[in-house]
Design an enzyme around this catalytic site. Structure first.
Site, PDB file in Angstrom:
ATOM      1  CG  ASN A   1      52.634  38.546  43.945  1.00 45.78           C
ATOM      2  OD1 ASN A   1      53.490  39.427  44.040  1.00 45.78           O
ATOM      3  ND2 ASN A   1      51.479  39.455  43.588  1.00 45.78           N
TER       4      ASN A   1
ATOM      5  CG  ASN B   1      47.648  43.645  51.700  1.00 44.39           C
ATOM      6  OD1 ASN B   1      48.077  43.021  52.976  1.00 44.39           O
ATOM      7  ND2 ASN B   1      47.489  42.514  51.151  1.00 44.39           N
TER       8      ASN B   1
ATOM      9  CG  ASP C   1      54.671  39.037  52.190  1.00 46.20           C
ATOM     10  OD1 ASP C   1      53.676  40.065  52.153  1.00 46.20           O
ATOM     11  OD2 ASP C   1      54.662  38.303  50.615  1.00 46.20           O
TER      12      ASP C   1
ATOM     13  CG  HIS D   1      54.176  43.797  45.874  1.00 45.99           C
ATOM     14  ND1 HIS D   1      54.074  42.484  46.372  1.00 45.99           N
ATOM     15  CD2 HIS D   1      53.838  43.686  44.575  1.00 45.99           C
ATOM     16  CE1 HIS D   1      53.437  41.505  45.154  1.00 45.99           C
ATOM     17  NE2 HIS D   1      53.676  42.428  44.234  1.00 45.99           N
TER      18      HIS D   1
ATOM     19  N   GLY E   1      50.087  33.391  48.800  1.00 47.60           N
ATOM     20  CA  GLY E   1      50.851  34.082  50.375  1.00 47.60           C
ATOM     21  C   GLY E   1      51.379  33.067  51.100  1.00 47.60           C
TER      22      GLY E   1
ATOM     23  NE  ARG F   1      45.378  38.099  54.233  1.00 48.59           N
ATOM     24  CZ  ARG F   1      46.675  37.472  53.986  1.00 48.59           C
ATOM     25  NH1 ARG F   1      46.175  39.737  53.380  1.00 48.59           N
ATOM     26  NH2 ARG F   1      47.166  37.362  53.565  1.00 48.59           N
TER      27      ARG F   1
END
Ligand code: DOR
Ligand code: ZN
Ligand code: ZN
Length: 391
Positions: free
Chosen positions: A238, A52, A265, A139, A284, A22
């Site tokens: 997800n 991401n 993940d 993914h 998540g 993050r």
């Protein structure tokens, strides 16, 4: 300093091929420092930081920043994953070569959480990756099959009135990508495999000699869509939690080697993005500090894996997939001491608020889990001991 390892199991340091740290962008939920502490406490000596972030890690400046920050913190080797495309859900290839040859030496690239749905773009990425000898992680989610999806498409979601995320959305992309990997000769890595059908496809692809590897998360090994009944968004993830039958097949496929490794993940989210309506919640869950224990509960205790097997799925296969070893040698043999000491007899109760992550979104809250990481050593230096990270 003397480390007393009486009664403990020594394993090569764990390597997580799939961690969301993050930073940059959502430092209110996790930073490279807090995520590294969680990793060390979870027995990890290397993590692959997914692309991401905000901005997306699609260029050398960002991957070098993540790499440098990981070094400064010094608790775990942070390997930045580069984005395959430019920008969020981008439609243009990123400069993979520049990132691979940057200081960060990126060796794995992935989508940015949005599957590379365009087959031509994916084929070009795979072609490009062979020239650079890097691995492309994906993914697997055909987005046109998951519009509005809220949970695994099946009996349970139908009863609860939730729009479904069909197994076929995952399996269609895996099948396609395996064929593209065969055509290009590229190394494909399939992220978080969650269905029995996906495991079956991987078995087929490997039998054909296609260079594909695959990971499974701890939560897809342990949890299933029974949990949807409570509508607690902590269970939203997800790909979604699938059926108990899927989870059983995943455990067997991991034992057999059809699935190569466990990857967390680890996906920290702010309280306001989890303490809300199911539909509004972000997908998540945290994973770094609970992964080993979930593997013990799902794989070791039922006799599906011995400790040698734990070393394989938590460390050796990830090292081989990411190219961290020479010619597939186990990472701990002849390498600096990246070691994890585990107390196999310990049991502990998970409390999200006590984890090192800033976020607290663990699906295991209040659960008693077996096996505890006591000490983690990174190149001979203690990075975590008795529940405390040290840099
Ligand atoms: O549950 C998930 N969370 N799945 C993903 O693919 C992305 C991740 C995240 O970044 O939160
Ligand atoms: Zn994903
Ligand atoms: Zn992810």
């Amino acid at each position: 300093e003397v480390v007393d390892a009486t009664g403990l199991i020594a394993l090569p340091g764990f390597i997580d091929l799939h961690t969301h740290l993050r930073e940059p962008g959502r430092e209110d939920t996790e930073t490279i420092a807090t995520g590294s502490a969680a990793a060390a406490l979870g027995g990890y000596t290397a993590v692959f930081a997914m692309a991401n972030t905000d901005p997306v890690a699609d260029n050398a400046v960002i991957v070098e920043h993540v790499w440098r920050r990981g070094r400064e913190v010094g608790l775990v080797d942070v390997y930045p994953v580069g984005a395959v495309t430019v920008g969020l859900a981008g439609e243009r290839l990123a400069e993979l070569g520049t990132m691979a040859n940057s200081q960060a030496q990126v060796r794995m690239f992935s989508d940015d959480g949005h599957c590379v749905a365009d087959p031509l773009l994916m084929r070009r990425a795979l072609e490009y990756s062979t020239a650079l000898d890097v691995v492309i992680a994906q993914h697997a989610e055909e987005p046109r099959l998951t519009v509005g999806a809220q949970a695994h498409e099946g009996e349970r979601a139908a009863r609860l009135g939730l729009a479904g995320w069909p197994a076929a959305a995952e399996e269609a992309i895996i099948a396609r990508d395996c064929l593209l990997a065969r055509q290009t000769g590229a190394r494909l890595h399939v992220c978080h495999v969650s269905t029995a059908g996906a495991a079956e496809l991987l078995r087929w692809a490997k039998a054909q000699g296609i260079t594909v590897s695959a990971e499974v998360t701890p939560h897809h090994l342990l949890l299933d869509d029974e949990r949807l009944g409570t509508f607690d968004p902590v269970n939203k993830v997800n790909p979604p939690l699938r059926t108990a039958a899927d989870a059983k097949v995943l455990r067997e496929a991991l034992a057999e080697g059809v699935l190569d490794c466990v990857a967390t993940d680890h996906a920290p989210h702010a309280a306001q993005d989890k303490d809300c309506e199911w539909a509004a919640a972000r997908p998540g869950m945290l994973g770094l500090q609970t992964a080993l224990s979930v593997v013990v509960a799902t794989m070791v205790e039922p006799g599906l894996l011995d400790w040698r097997g734990v070393a394989r799925v938590m460390s050796e296969r990830p090292a081989q997939i990411a190219g961290l070893t020479d010619q597939g040698r186990p990472i701990a043999v002849g390498e600096p001491a990246n070691l994890t000491l585990v107390d196999p007899a310990a049991r502990w109760t998970v409390r999200g608020g006590e984890l090192a992550s800033i976020a607290a979104n663990t699906p295991y809250e209040g659960m008693e889990l077996p096996g505890r990481v006591v000490t983690t050593l990174l190149r001979g230096k203690v990075t975590a001991h008795d529940g405390k990270a040290r840099s």
